[in-house]
Design a protein around this motif. Structure first.
Motif, mmCIF file in Angstrom:
data_model
loop_
_atom_site.group_PDB
_atom_site.id
_atom_site.type_symbol
_atom_site.label_atom_id
_atom_site.label_comp_id
_atom_site.label_asym_id
_atom_site.label_seq_id
_atom_site.Cartn_x
_atom_site.Cartn_y
_atom_site.Cartn_z
ATOM 1 N N LEU A 1 20.841 -16.556 42.514
ATOM 2 C CA LEU A 1 21.030 -16.323 43.879
ATOM 3 C C LEU A 1 22.494 -15.459 43.890
ATOM 4 C CD1 LEU A 1 20.515 -20.040 45.417
ATOM 5 C CD2 LEU A 1 19.642 -17.745 46.169
ATOM 6 N N ASP A 2 23.328 -15.815 43.048
ATOM 7 C CA ASP A 2 24.454 -14.764 42.976
ATOM 8 C C ASP A 2 25.347 -15.114 41.863
ATOM 9 O OD1 ASP A 2 25.772 -16.551 45.870
ATOM 10 O OD2 ASP A 2 25.750 -17.446 43.767
ATOM 11 N N ASP A 3 26.494 -14.828 41.944
ATOM 12 C CA ASP A 3 27.281 -14.951 40.487
ATOM 13 C C ASP A 3 26.762 -14.216 39.395
ATOM 14 O OD1 ASP A 3 29.063 -15.982 38.736
ATOM 15 O OD2 ASP A 3 28.245 -18.264 38.877
ATOM 16 N N PHE A 4 27.700 -13.888 38.495
ATOM 17 C CA PHE A 4 27.383 -12.829 37.345
ATOM 18 C C PHE A 4 27.210 -13.936 36.306
ATOM 19 C CE2 PHE A 4 27.506 -9.460 34.333
ATOM 20 C CZ PHE A 4 27.321 -8.506 35.102
ATOM 21 N N TYR A 5 25.891 -14.526 35.940
ATOM 22 C CA TYR A 5 25.799 -15.358 34.784
ATOM 23 C C TYR A 5 24.732 -15.187 33.927
ATOM 24 C CZ TYR A 5 25.649 -20.239 33.059
ATOM 25 O OH TYR A 5 25.372 -21.251 32.115
ATOM 26 N N ALA A 6 23.469 -15.293 34.503
ATOM 27 C CA ALA A 6 22.363 -14.686 33.430
ATOM 28 C C ALA A 6 22.325 -13.279 33.233
ATOM 29 C CB ALA A 6 20.914 -15.056 34.284
ATOM 30 N N SER A 7 22.871 -12.520 34.168
ATOM 31 C CA SER A 7 23.176 -10.933 33.518
ATOM 32 C C SER A 7 23.997 -11.174 32.517
ATOM 33 C CB SER A 7 23.996 -10.435 34.764
ATOM 34 O OG SER A 7 23.230 -10.856 36.105
ATOM 35 N N CYS A 8 24.802 -11.923 32.177
ATOM 36 C CA CYS A 8 25.516 -11.849 30.685
ATOM 37 C C CYS A 8 24.644 -11.802 29.708
ATOM 38 C CB CYS A 8 26.671 -12.974 30.809
ATOM 39 S SG CYS A 8 27.688 -12.878 32.195
ATOM 40 N N ALA A 9 23.746 -13.001 29.733
ATOM 41 C CA ALA A 9 22.735 -13.298 28.788
ATOM 42 C C ALA A 9 21.736 -11.890 28.432
ATOM 43 C CB ALA A 9 21.962 -14.378 29.043
ATOM 44 N N PHE A 10 21.546 -11.397 29.712
ATOM 45 C CA PHE A 10 20.661 -10.168 29.586
ATOM 46 C C PHE A 10 21.408 -9.102 29.081
ATOM 47 C CE2 PHE A 10 19.580 -6.029 31.654
ATOM 48 C CZ PHE A 10 18.174 -6.002 31.587
ATOM 49 N N LEU A 11 22.619 -8.818 29.158
ATOM 50 C CA LEU A 11 23.466 -7.690 28.596
ATOM 51 C C LEU A 11 23.481 -8.081 26.878
ATOM 52 C CD1 LEU A 11 26.256 -7.200 31.295
ATOM 53 C CD2 LEU A 11 24.127 -5.704 30.605
ATOM 54 N N GLY A 12 23.876 -9.232 26.612
ATOM 55 C CA GLY A 12 23.931 -9.749 25.150
ATOM 56 C C GLY A 12 22.632 -9.728 24.453
ATOM 57 N N GLY A 13 21.417 -10.033 25.097
ATOM 58 C CA GLY A 13 20.055 -9.801 24.533
ATOM 59 C C GLY A 13 19.823 -8.291 24.297
ATOM 60 N N ALA B 1 13.296 -14.432 19.138
ATOM 61 C CA ALA B 1 12.176 -13.173 19.645
ATOM 62 C C ALA B 1 12.121 -12.168 18.483
ATOM 63 C CB ALA B 1 12.625 -12.957 20.932
ATOM 64 N N THR B 2 13.121 -11.637 17.799
ATOM 65 C CA THR B 2 13.037 -10.757 16.926
ATOM 66 C C THR B 2 12.351 -11.349 15.685
ATOM 67 O OG1 THR B 2 15.338 -10.090 17.483
ATOM 68 C CG2 THR B 2 14.384 -9.368 15.422
ATOM 69 N N ASN B 3 12.541 -12.408 15.408
ATOM 70 C CA ASN B 3 11.558 -13.113 14.128
ATOM 71 C C ASN B 3 10.039 -13.233 14.418
ATOM 72 O OD1 ASN B 3 13.965 -13.201 12.751
ATOM 73 N ND2 ASN B 3 14.233 -15.436 13.056
ATOM 74 N N ALA B 4 9.859 -13.380 15.707
ATOM 75 C CA ALA B 4 8.638 -13.483 16.247
ATOM 76 C C ALA B 4 7.754 -12.043 16.728
ATOM 77 C CB ALA B 4 8.417 -14.356 17.493
ATOM 78 N N GLU B 5 8.811 -11.140 16.383
ATOM 79 C CA GLU B 5 8.413 -9.612 16.619
ATOM 80 C C GLU B 5 7.573 -9.286 17.857
ATOM 81 O OE1 GLU B 5 5.953 -8.853 13.019
ATOM 82 O OE2 GLU B 5 7.512 -9.065 11.583
ATOM 83 N N ILE B 6 8.329 -9.684 18.893
ATOM 84 C CA ILE B 6 7.309 -9.495 20.305
ATOM 85 C C ILE B 6 8.264 -8.326 21.055
ATOM 86 C CG2 ILE B 6 6.529 -11.778 20.462
ATOM 87 C CD1 ILE B 6 9.164 -12.541 22.306
ATOM 88 N N GLY B 7 8.790 -7.492 20.572
ATOM 89 C CA GLY B 7 9.322 -6.490 21.106
ATOM 90 C C GLY B 7 10.532 -6.384 22.009
ATOM 91 N N GLY B 8 11.174 -5.276 22.522
ATOM 92 C CA GLY B 8 12.423 -5.393 23.089
ATOM 93 C C GLY B 8 12.568 -6.131 24.508
ATOM 94 N N PHE B 9 11.442 -6.115 25.234
ATOM 95 C CA PHE B 9 11.449 -6.835 26.618
ATOM 96 C C PHE B 9 11.416 -8.304 26.049
ATOM 97 C CE2 PHE B 9 9.472 -9.325 29.641
ATOM 98 C CZ PHE B 9 10.048 -9.058 30.893
ATOM 99 N N GLY B 10 10.966 -8.758 25.114
ATOM 100 C CA GLY B 10 10.646 -10.101 24.698
ATOM 101 C C GLY B 10 12.074 -10.354 24.107
ATOM 102 N N VAL B 11 12.611 -9.743 23.464
ATOM 103 C CA VAL B 11 14.127 -10.212 22.822
ATOM 104 C C VAL B 11 14.988 -10.534 24.198
ATOM 105 C CG1 VAL B 11 16.141 -9.136 21.358
ATOM 106 C CG2 VAL B 11 13.859 -8.940 20.837
ATOM 107 N N VAL B 12 14.966 -9.552 24.918
ATOM 108 C CA VAL B 12 15.861 -9.670 26.163
ATOM 109 C C VAL B 12 15.491 -10.972 27.142
ATOM 110 C CG1 VAL B 12 16.879 -8.679 28.184
ATOM 111 C CG2 VAL B 12 16.741 -7.275 26.164
ATOM 112 N N ALA B 13 14.064 -10.845 27.100
ATOM 113 C CA ALA B 13 13.529 -12.191 27.941
ATOM 114 C C ALA B 13 13.684 -13.410 27.546
ATOM 115 C CB ALA B 13 12.104 -12.031 28.376
ATOM 116 N N LEU B 14 13.658 -13.663 26.232
ATOM 117 C CA LEU B 14 13.939 -14.976 25.418
ATOM 118 C C LEU B 14 15.498 -15.159 25.348
ATOM 119 C CD1 LEU B 14 11.251 -15.743 22.696
ATOM 120 C CD2 LEU B 14 11.342 -15.997 25.106
#
Lengths: 201, 201, 201
Positions: B141-153, B104-117
């Motif tokens: 649904l639950d669990d703390f899973y995608a949120s880890c990738a969100f925080l990492g991004g 996402a950073t290489n494609a220059e699509i902005g902060g939301f794009g980086v986190v989203a990708l």
């Protein structure tokens, strides 16, 4: 052949949606998705604008399949299992698998890509339609269906590797896909599950 | 690391499909989709031909994960919850989130794009597989899973904004994603629902 | 108008996810998918990088819709059926259908493509969200909803064919989509199913 496939896939998809009591708009969408989503996904994966959107003839053929399903659905209960439908569907499977293999070869994406796009093109539309109908894609559960496209794509790729012409490779792909599908229906082939493997030990 | 992730994701996906009694073709498809659909979606969103289709090594690694799942599935009942599986899965989550953030950073699509990708690359495959298995994606649904990738991004994007090198940013993304995931499993973190918020008032 | 649509779609999607007891991460994803997946699919189909990923303003508006849904969801039970929500949703439907028709016309993909992209842009996000919620897209089942976008896209295409300016065509598309939607809600229009057709014979 491609036209037979489009009409057959649209017919099969629309018939499934009718059975689930979708409204006519939904029936049309599911029918057209069954006919076109496989090719559209293929085109997206090799980064070209999906052809279906700009081909009035293909749209007309797919729409014909939907209209036929609504018409026949008013008369016959399970038109899906009729030998004519099954045969036309097998023609579509073979024709779509071959189109996928050809597009992948032209895009130069390697052996796995050729087989993968043959399968995606052949069964992607039906799988997408099943998701819209809120069920698992039937091709993943049992039956020997996607496997025919897999074998056809593999035959195409092997033929190209061995120096066969594009025409011969395409002919092989059509023959293998159609042939294995007809045999699978005739003899009730099924792909084993991990559970049956375990029992067989 | 990427290879560990591919194998782990393919293993987890294939194991889920085995449990749902999909046939071996379906097991392979669900396993490969879990491993590759996140990266493929990422590539589609930035308009490039998905790499996975033309990388024999990656395909081989994913296929290894599927074969391992079928082999292990014949012996162990819930291989999915085994510490080795959970750890390998966390490595995959971190590695895939970082790959998404970099693309996402290489494609220059902005902060939301980086986190989203980062999120799409990390959990898109598993979410797609869940749809094929006819259930809601578990990450929603639950669990703390995608949120880890969100925080990492998010960490990756902040680091780049603050002038950190690509290497350092990637290291941060891997560390934050992997670290929060390990903590989440260890302490049973869950993202609250709107209902729990209401009750908490 | 586009902003009203984004906020309304995000609100409606997030409200559905709250009702299914998704966690807050899932609520945000379903809300943003409802708002952005239609336009993203449209962009993928004409082979351009989805705009939404790089537009902070649009993301902010969509996020506002999600936050509003969580806030309102803590107070009102069925915010989805409130006249304000229904009106804002109709504005979104009209605005998104028009955006789809314009993009398709610029990409020169023919009459079917114009109507198809109007529908995909308008209802694709909601349909995708329904799949994430593990149900069939409601637009396929009954109600007169996607049909409004279909009629609007058709009006746009006809107007362009008859030599109308882009502004006039867009105005027509908005009016037809919004107008038919308001009438459909007011008078409880439904698209017939194949079964009702059969009974009517």
């Amino acid at each position: 052949m491609n036209a037979v496939g489009l009409a057959a896939f649209a017919f099969v998809g629309a018939t499934k949606a009718i059975r689930e009591r979708f409204d006519l708009f939904g029936v049309a969408v599911v029918g057209l998705v069954t006919a076109f989503a496989g090719g559209t996904t293929r085109d997206l994966l090799v980064n070209r604008v999906p052809l279906a959107l700009s081909s009035p003839v293909e749209i007309a053929v797919g729409t014909f399949g939907v209209v036929a399903a609504v018409g026949v659905g008013a008369v016959v209960e399970s038109a899906n299992d009729h030998p004519v439908t099954v045969s036309a569907d097998a023609v579509g499977l073979a024709s779509f698998a071959t189109a996928g293999a050809i597009v992948a070869t032209n895009a130069e994406i390697g052996g796995f890509g050729v087989v993968a796009l043959a399968v995606v093109n052949a069964v992607g539309g039906g799988a997408f339609a099943d998701v819209l109908l809120d069920r698992s894609p039937f091709v993943l559960l049992d039956d020997f269906y996607a496997s025919c496209a897999f074998l056809g794509g593999l035959a195409y790729w092997l033929a190209v590797q061995l120096g066969a012409s594009g025409e011969l490779s395409a002919f092989l792909c059509v023959s293998v896909t159609f042939g294995t599908r007809v045999l699978a229906v005739r003899y009730g082939w099924e792909v084993p599950t991990a559970q049956t493997l375990r029992t067989a030990d």
